[in-house]
Design a protein around this motif. Structure first.
Motif, short mmCIF file in Angstrom:
data_model
loop_
_atom_site.label_atom_id
_atom_site.label_comp_id
_atom_site.label_asym_id
_atom_site.label_seq_id
_atom_site.Cartn_x
_atom_site.Cartn_y
_atom_site.Cartn_z
N VAL A 119 -6.51 2.54 8.23
CA VAL A 119 -5.73 1.37 7.87
C VAL A 119 -5.98 0.26 8.88
O VAL A 119 -5.74 0.41 10.07
N GLY A 161 0.79 -1.22 0.00
CA GLY A 161 0.00 0.00 0.00
C GLY A 161 0.82 1.27 0.00
O GLY A 161 1.97 1.32 0.43
N LYS A 185 -2.19 7.60 2.19
CA LYS A 185 -3.42 6.81 2.33
C LYS A 185 -4.55 7.34 1.46
O LYS A 185 -5.47 6.59 1.10
N ARG A 218 -1.59 -4.02 6.55
CA ARG A 218 -0.83 -3.90 5.31
C ARG A 218 -0.23 -5.26 4.97
O ARG A 218 0.68 -5.75 5.66
N TYR A 253 -2.80 -1.96 -0.41
CA TYR A 253 -3.57 -2.40 0.76
C TYR A 253 -4.50 -3.56 0.41
O TYR A 253 -5.66 -3.57 0.78
N ASP A 308 0.97 -9.64 7.98
CA ASP A 308 0.53 -8.24 7.97
C ASP A 308 1.42 -7.51 8.96
O ASP A 308 1.33 -7.72 10.18
N PHE A 330 -8.29 -3.76 3.72
CA PHE A 330 -7.25 -3.40 4.67
C PHE A 330 -7.19 -1.89 4.90
O PHE A 330 -6.53 -1.43 5.82
N ILE A 331 -7.82 -1.13 4.03
CA ILE A 331 -7.96 0.31 4.23
C ILE A 331 -9.41 0.68 3.93
O ILE A 331 -10.00 0.18 2.97
#
Length: 376
Positions: A345, A311, A315, A348, A321, A364, A339-340
């Motif tokens: 978040v 990712g 953001k 990752r 992600y 992760d 994941f986002i």
């Protein structure tokens, strides 16, 4: 894609979207910045942790032991090595005499230990096979890319990637932004490919090496692509491969001239750079990958790679992600998302380790968890 509720210790439940035929569950939690995984000759899972985002010597290697497929948990998490300088990639190898070895890639060196089945700490001293630039985030001309990745290939050879020290520059150390090869004891080291800014994911399938790479950060939000390459063992033996960085970047799977980077005496022919097998959106940051062959009974796994997209640091781009699948034609499809969520978040993705034709582990390094996924 079907939502699956994930419950992690000390966190609010959230949903990840994945194919309906799969289940997902955390099997190990609380590992600080958990990174890459490998299965040992005695069937245990070894995993690296880097502790945090700094250039530190607080990393570790853990053994995940006693996996119960029914409960979906490991019975024990055992510290195998501690106080390490940014451990990332690990691998096991059996030599011609039948001796098993454990290989560990640190920022400053590549080491190996004689491995004994069942041991919970190394019973031998490390052998240093290679040394690498040891500075990290504080280096005066913008050093980062602290990880090194290793993979064994045909002919009993060990391949190593070392990332660049900068976003786009002419390197001061030859080993930077390269793929090199050596004998399993560290002898006959030489570079076989250059211009790989940060190739962190690397996996051999038969005689072909597949690797992911990250493009530079100075061309805006939508360029360059982050490519995935395939290269044959014969091409690796010939050497001389050049993927173009820093004077080239990838767009649509092909290398193009970076007009933002000043041309110099070491000019690169971008048109001669290898084409990408697949590519991901700018700043997706692809990391670990694994391949599921024709024996898989899952149509979304059979003949596909799964690639962990770590990712974008920005953001707002909502890029990466996720875990994606890549087929033999380079077609990319989402496999796990969520994941986002609106800038929040949840994790990752970092590495993928195939356990069977229809199951795998996913690390992760932000939620500090390893997931177990399998078909129902």
């Amino acid at each position: 894609m079907t939502p699956h509720v994930v419950r992690l210790k000390g966190k609010h439940p959230f949903s990840l979207l994945l194919p309906a035929e799969f289940t997902i569950a955390p099997v190990a939690e609380g590992l600080k910045r958990v990174r890459f995984m490998a299965k040992s000759p005695d069937g245990r899972i070894f995993v690296t942790t880097m502790h945090d985002l700094s250039d530190n010597s607080e990393g570790a290697v853990y053994i995940l032991d006693g996996f119960n497929q029914q409960s979906g948990r490991f019975a024990r998490v055992i510290p195998y090595l501690t106080n390490l300088h940014n451990p990332n990639s690990i691998a096991f190898y059996k030599d011609a005499q039948g001796q098993d070895w454990f290989y560990l890639a640190l920022t400053d060196r590549l080491v190996r230990y004689k491995f004994v089945g069942g041991e919970e700490r190394p019973t031998s001293r490390p052998e240093v096979l290679a040394t690498y630039p040891a500075y990290g985030l504080s280096y005066k001309y913008g050093g980062w890319h602290l990880t090194r990745t290793i993979s064994f290939g045909p002919g009993d050879l060990l391949y190593v990637t070392v990332g660049s020290s900068c976003n786009a520059c002419d390197e001061k150390e030859e080993i930077r932004a390269t793929l090199s090869v050596m004998d399993v004891d560290g002898k006959n080291q030489h570079i076989v490919a250059r211009g790989l800014r940060n190739a962190v994911g690397m996996r051999f399938v038969g005689d072909t090496l597949f690797l992911t790479n990250m493009g530079a950060d100075h061309l805006g939000d939508d360029e360059p692509d982050d490519p995935m390459f395939s290269v044959s063992a014969s091409a690796l033996q010939e050497g001389g491969l050049d993927y173009g960085w820093p004077r080239c970047y990838y767009s649509g799977g092909k290398a193009k001239i970076d007009s933002h980077f000043p041309a110099g005496p070491a000019g690169t022919d971008c048109q001669a750079a290898p084409e990408a097998l697949a590519f991901f959106g700018a700043h997706s940051s692809p990391l670990g990958l694994d391949y599921f062959g024709v024996d898989s009974t899952s149509p979304v796994l059979k003949g596909h790679f799964l690639v962990a997209l770590h990712g974008a640091s920005n953001k707002k781009l909502d890029r990466g992600y996720r875990v994606v699948s890549v087929d033999s034609h380079g077609q990319v499809q989402d496999f796990i998302t969520g994941f986002i969520d609106h800038g929040v978040v949840r994790g990752r993705p970092c590495d993928i380790l195939k356990l069977s034709d229809n199951s795998f582990l996913l690390s992760d390094d932000t939620a500090n968890v390893i997931y177990y996924l399998r078909t129902k």
